[in-house]
Scaffold this active site. Structure first.
Site, mmCIF file in Angstrom:
data_model
loop_
_atom_site.group_PDB
_atom_site.id
_atom_site.type_symbol
_atom_site.label_atom_id
_atom_site.label_comp_id
_atom_site.label_asym_id
_atom_site.label_seq_id
_atom_site.Cartn_x
_atom_site.Cartn_y
_atom_site.Cartn_z
ATOM 1 N N HIS A 87 72.273 -50.356 46.680
ATOM 2 C CA HIS A 87 72.863 -51.596 47.198
ATOM 3 C C HIS A 87 72.899 -52.629 46.084
ATOM 4 C CE1 HIS A 87 73.574 -55.060 49.827
ATOM 5 N NE2 HIS A 87 74.044 -54.158 50.668
ATOM 6 N N HIS A 114 82.192 -49.650 49.524
ATOM 7 C CA HIS A 114 81.816 -50.669 50.528
ATOM 8 C C HIS A 114 81.721 -49.935 51.868
ATOM 9 C CE1 HIS A 114 81.337 -54.477 52.380
ATOM 10 N NE2 HIS A 114 82.538 -55.023 52.207
ATOM 11 N N ASP A 161 74.647 -47.386 55.730
ATOM 12 C CA ASP A 161 75.678 -46.375 55.981
ATOM 13 C C ASP A 161 75.128 -44.968 56.123
ATOM 14 O OD1 ASP A 161 77.868 -48.101 55.977
ATOM 15 O OD2 ASP A 161 77.861 -48.176 53.798
HETATM 16 N N1 COA Z 1 74.093 -42.413 43.613
HETATM 17 C C1 COA Z 1 73.760 -42.111 42.340
HETATM 18 N N2 COA Z 1 73.482 -43.024 41.407
HETATM 19 C C2 COA Z 1 73.503 -44.323 41.795
HETATM 20 C C3 COA Z 1 73.814 -44.709 43.090
HETATM 21 C C4 COA Z 1 74.124 -43.707 44.021
HETATM 22 N N3 COA Z 1 74.441 -43.984 45.293
HETATM 23 N N4 COA Z 1 73.756 -46.046 43.195
HETATM 24 C C5 COA Z 1 73.411 -46.496 41.983
HETATM 25 N N5 COA Z 1 73.271 -45.450 41.136
HETATM 26 C C6 COA Z 1 72.929 -45.514 39.735
HETATM 27 C C7 COA Z 1 74.059 -46.103 38.945
HETATM 28 O O1 COA Z 1 75.014 -45.114 38.556
HETATM 29 C C8 COA Z 1 73.326 -46.698 37.789
HETATM 30 O O2 COA Z 1 73.008 -45.654 36.885
HETATM 31 P P1 COA Z 1 73.103 -45.883 35.274
HETATM 32 O O3 COA Z 1 72.211 -47.070 35.002
HETATM 33 O O4 COA Z 1 72.607 -44.597 34.724
HETATM 34 O O5 COA Z 1 74.546 -46.147 35.006
HETATM 35 C C9 COA Z 1 72.022 -47.171 38.396
HETATM 36 O O6 COA Z 1 71.845 -46.392 39.575
HETATM 37 C C10 COA Z 1 71.970 -48.631 38.741
HETATM 38 O O7 COA Z 1 72.997 -48.939 39.613
HETATM 39 P P2 COA Z 1 73.048 -50.398 40.279
HETATM 40 O O8 COA Z 1 73.282 -51.391 39.182
HETATM 41 O O9 COA Z 1 71.888 -50.596 41.200
HETATM 42 O O10 COA Z 1 74.282 -50.252 41.198
HETATM 43 P P3 COA Z 1 75.402 -51.336 41.476
HETATM 44 O O11 COA Z 1 74.803 -52.615 41.885
HETATM 45 O O12 COA Z 1 76.383 -51.352 40.374
HETATM 46 O O13 COA Z 1 76.142 -50.666 42.725
HETATM 47 C C11 COA Z 1 76.517 -49.788 44.812
HETATM 48 C C12 COA Z 1 75.702 -50.814 44.038
HETATM 49 C C13 COA Z 1 76.288 -49.975 46.301
HETATM 50 C C14 COA Z 1 78.010 -49.975 44.528
HETATM 51 C C15 COA Z 1 76.045 -48.381 44.376
HETATM 52 O O14 COA Z 1 74.689 -48.223 44.672
HETATM 53 C C16 COA Z 1 76.881 -47.286 44.984
HETATM 54 O O15 COA Z 1 77.984 -46.997 44.519
HETATM 55 N N6 COA Z 1 76.364 -46.668 46.103
HETATM 56 C C17 COA Z 1 77.112 -45.634 46.772
HETATM 57 C C18 COA Z 1 78.158 -46.258 47.688
HETATM 58 C C19 COA Z 1 77.536 -46.887 48.900
HETATM 59 O O16 COA Z 1 76.672 -46.346 49.550
HETATM 60 N N7 COA Z 1 78.067 -48.075 49.243
HETATM 61 C C20 COA Z 1 77.645 -48.803 50.409
HETATM 62 C C21 COA Z 1 76.858 -50.022 49.984
HETATM 63 S S1 COA Z 1 76.175 -50.831 51.407
#
Ligand code: COA
Length: 282
Positions: free
Chosen positions: A168, A129, A219
């Protein structure tokens, strides 16, 4: 984040809100939090960093100006002040994100505002987050040129590492807030005559789009923009609090206006009931 979480909780002790059902001074309590949190954070920071006991009383008519004034001990650079102000606006409110939901659950029990915000701060700190802006900075800083960033990132993706500041839960194609802060990251880099972090960030963005079809969230470019303002990395997530407290408190007030206890159910997927066997029968 520890300081803000504890400072918020302590303020709830020193200046408790009027109790339910009226919550008569909730708007004043919210304003007070918005005004006091920057001083709480920077008093600790300056004392911890250089032993200075600052006067946290208001000296500027914006939160951004007040923050930079207390941090750097002087008149803020106008572009830094404006850029931080824009960033605080972008961070202020974002619907039912995890920390806001925490605040609303707490408020739905008719608890006090300080408890709701304290819980929200604890939820925001996690790297999935609000903590992502600090983690993004740690990533960007590792590379001294775009080529090195591309090589390093490809290795991270091969190892299936999570790249902080990308993706996101709600946005699927782009985060509209990122375009705004990206322009500021570039502008502040140009003003400082140092575009290294910006160029490294841009290359990371290109690689993430090409390899993962993922886009930067708010971010990612906030990290280099804050760095150009001379803000130390451990203050990045706390700055998110200084802004989002407006959203959290607005949500608490809204929740209270038409309250119903938020109590999710859960679907049990464990073992079926098993016969009871008394210990003496084993
Ligand atoms: N880096 C690498 N891979 C990523 C990623 C990232 N930042 N964000 C998503 N993915 C991958 C996931 O591992 C997943 O891969 P898989 O299908 O092979 O397992 C795929 O993309 C789909 O993910 P998704 O369902 O869109 O993500 P989510 O909704 O579960 O999670 C977040 C959303 C924000 C938690 C996630 O994108 C993340 O952890 N981002 C990094 C942290 C961050 O920047 N947080 C601030 C948010 S405002």
């Amino acid at each position: 984040m520890d300081v803000l979480r504890t400072g918020c909780s302590m303020l709830g002790c020193l200046e408790p809100e009027a109790p339910p059902p009226g919550f008569a001074d909730q708007s004043d309590a919210a304003d007070r939090l918005v005004a006091a949190l920057p001083g709480i954070l920077l008093y600790w920071h300056r004392f911890h960093r250089d032993g200075t006991r600052i006067d946290p009383c208001t000296q500027d008519d914006s939160i951004a100006g007040q923050f930079l004034r207390l941090l750097h001990d002087g008149e803020p650079d106008p572009a830094h002040r404006h850029g931080l102000d824009v960033s605080l606006t972008l961070y202020a409110e974002h619907e039912f994100n995890a920390s806001t939901f925490t605040a609303r659950i707490c408020a739905s029990t008719l608890s006090d505002l300080h408890s709701a915000v304290t819980g929200a701060i604890g939820t925001l700190r996690g790297p999935l987050h609000g903590g992502a802006n600090e983690a993004a900075m740690a990533l960007i800083e590792r590379f001294d040129a775009p080529g090195a960033a591309e090589e390093g990132l490809m290795g991270m993706l091969d190892r299936k590492e999570l790249i902080m500041g990308f993706g996101h839960r709600v946005y699927k194609d782009s985060d509209p807030r990122s375009d705004v802060i990206k322009k500021w990251a570039q502008r502040l880099g140009e003003q400082a005559g140092d575009l290294r972090l910006y160029e490294v960030s841009e290359r990371i963005e290109q690689v993430m789009r090409r390899e993962k079809k993922l886009f930067p969230n708010l971010d990612f470019y906030s990290a280099s923009a804050y760095h150009m303002m001379g803000i130390p990395t451990p203050l990045f997530t706390p700055i998110f609090v200084l802004s989002r407290v407006t959203g959290w408190t607005a949500h608490v007030i809204e929740q209270r206006a038409d309250n119903r206890l938020i109590r999710p159910g859960s679907e049990y997927i464990g073992p079926e009931p098993r016969p009871f066997v008394a210990i003496e029968d084993r």
